[in-house]
Design a protein around this motif. Structure first.
Motif, short mmCIF file in Angstrom:
data_model
loop_
_atom_site.label_atom_id
_atom_site.label_comp_id
_atom_site.label_asym_id
_atom_site.label_seq_id
_atom_site.Cartn_x
_atom_site.Cartn_y
_atom_site.Cartn_z
N LEU A 241 1.10 -1.44 -0.49
CA LEU A 241 -0.19 -0.38 -0.05
C LEU A 241 0.74 1.01 -0.26
O LEU A 241 2.23 1.41 0.54
CB LEU A 241 -0.93 0.37 1.37
N ASP A 242 0.19 2.21 -1.26
CA ASP A 242 1.08 3.34 -1.09
C ASP A 242 1.01 3.86 0.47
O ASP A 242 -0.12 4.37 1.24
CB ASP A 242 0.55 4.20 -2.04
N PRO A 243 1.62 4.49 1.16
CA PRO A 243 2.22 5.32 2.59
C PRO A 243 1.28 6.80 2.67
O PRO A 243 0.87 7.25 3.45
CB PRO A 243 3.81 5.29 2.73
N ASP A 244 1.48 7.64 1.05
CA ASP A 244 0.79 8.79 0.81
C ASP A 244 -0.87 8.87 0.78
O ASP A 244 -1.64 9.09 0.61
CB ASP A 244 1.06 9.26 -0.85
N PHE A 245 -0.96 6.95 0.61
CA PHE A 245 -2.95 6.40 0.27
C PHE A 245 -2.92 6.09 1.80
O PHE A 245 -4.20 6.38 2.03
CB PHE A 245 -2.92 5.47 -0.48
N VAL A 246 -1.99 5.29 3.02
CA VAL A 246 -2.54 5.00 3.96
C VAL A 246 -1.16 4.88 4.99
O VAL A 246 -0.32 4.78 4.45
CB VAL A 246 -3.37 3.32 3.66
N THR A 247 -1.85 4.89 6.24
CA THR A 247 -0.69 5.04 7.24
C THR A 247 -1.35 3.95 8.11
O THR A 247 -2.34 3.76 8.83
CB THR A 247 -0.73 6.40 8.09
N VAL A 248 -0.39 2.88 8.13
CA VAL A 248 -0.92 1.15 8.89
C VAL A 248 -0.18 1.38 10.30
O VAL A 248 1.07 1.74 10.78
CB VAL A 248 -0.27 1.00 8.30
N ILE A 249 -0.04 1.34 11.14
CA ILE A 249 -0.05 0.90 12.83
C ILE A 249 -0.78 0.15 13.76
O ILE A 249 -1.59 -0.31 13.96
CB ILE A 249 -0.72 1.96 13.95
N SER A 250 0.71 -1.13 13.77
CA SER A 250 0.20 -2.42 14.51
C SER A 250 0.44 -2.28 16.36
O SER A 250 1.27 -1.69 16.24
CB SER A 250 1.43 -3.21 14.00
N SER A 251 -0.29 -2.63 17.04
CA SER A 251 -1.13 -2.77 18.40
C SER A 251 -1.54 -3.71 19.14
O SER A 251 -2.07 -4.24 18.21
CB SER A 251 -1.07 -1.25 18.63
#
Length: 291
Positions: A241-251
């Protein structure tokens, strides 16, 4: 001589707006052929969680098969939190997001073979604002689509499709959120904030390609805009996924605060408009039969 086992089918009679009689008959025949006892419970929408749990205890049920959509699976999971029992899926809802993640085939006999088989995943179980979640919850445009779909008279994937364009045209997005996870604060703008235990929506869109459903973590995904390129990428399983399109945080835990109430859904069920969402991994696991 092998002792008979009681196998329970929990079936939602209105899921997906399809006739469930063929599913019930195929289930009974399949279970009897294997020398076991078939039992059927049809959900009513009233106290089903407690009723299912009591039914399992009263009949010494050894395995539960679920026919319905993600909401039905979540409902059964609620009733089985304190019980160790194997689950099988016979997807018959409108989207069947969880089953699509497990690559459950469409053929009913194949589904029954898998549901009664011996290959399992110990699925993570989340608690989100006091609700059980197994698949994907989200704030924003998808939740609003589900809200509009629930009010429409046309069911199934066609119903979702017919609601998609007016939902997008009438959506007041992006919206501002602050996310607290892993000891850090993240301030973002987005059109959709997903809390994903699974990878894919029922449509096949792979919004969380690196997520694992049994690793004790979930992903918070902030989709920043309705990028056509980004949306197309979600339909390719191996596309990053394009980081300009989506931010991902695992927790294992996350708190999401919105500046205003936003449409919110859990596993395909519209919950309401929320300005605060708290998600955490629970100690429970759901053992589900998979291919």
């Amino acid at each position: 001589m092998k002792a008979q086992k009681s196998i329970l089918l929990v079936i939602n009679p209105i899921a997906g707006d399809t006739d469930k009689k063929p599913i019930i008959e195929a289930f009974k025949n399949h279970v009897r052929t294997n020398g076991n006892t078939p039992l059927v419970y049809e959900t009513t929408g009233e106290n089903d969680n407690e009723a299912i749990a009591n039914y399992i205890d009263d009949h010494d049920v050894k395995r539960v098969l679920i026919s319905g959509g993600d909401g039905t699976i979540r409902q059964v999971a609620d009733g089985l939190k304190e019980r160790s029992i194997n689950i099988g899926l016979l997807p018959s809802g409108s989207a069947n997001g969880l089953a699509s993640n497990f690559l459950i085939p469409e053929n009913l006999e194949d589904q029954l073979d898998i549901a009664l088989g011996d290959t399992f995943i110990d699925l993570d179980v989340l608690d989100i604002n006091g609700y059980t979640s197994l698949h994907i919850a989200d704030l924003g445009v998808n939740a609003k689509l589900i809200k509009n779909y629930e009010k429409s008279e046309i069911r199934g994937k066609l119903g979702y499709f017919l609601q998609a364009i007016p939902t997008l045209l009438n959506s007041d997005y992006p919206f501002e959120v602050e996310i607290f996870a892993n000891g850090k604060s993240h301030k973002e703008e987005g059109v959709l904030i997903a809390i994903a235990n699974a990878n894919k929506f029922g449509t096949g869109a792979n919004i969380n390609p690196t997520g694992k459903m049994d690793d004790g973590l979930f992903e918070v995904l902030i989709f920043k805009n309705l990028s056509i390129k980004g949306i197309i990428q979600t339909f390719y399983d191996d596309a990053p996924l394009d980081p300009d399109f989506v931010t991902v945080i695992s927790s294992k835990e996350a708190t999401i605060k919105c500046t205003k109430p936003i449409a919110f859904q859990i596993d395909g069920e519209f919950i309401g408009e929320q300005s605060l969402v708290e998600a955490k991994m629970t100690p429970h696991k759901l053992r589900i039969a998979i291919p």
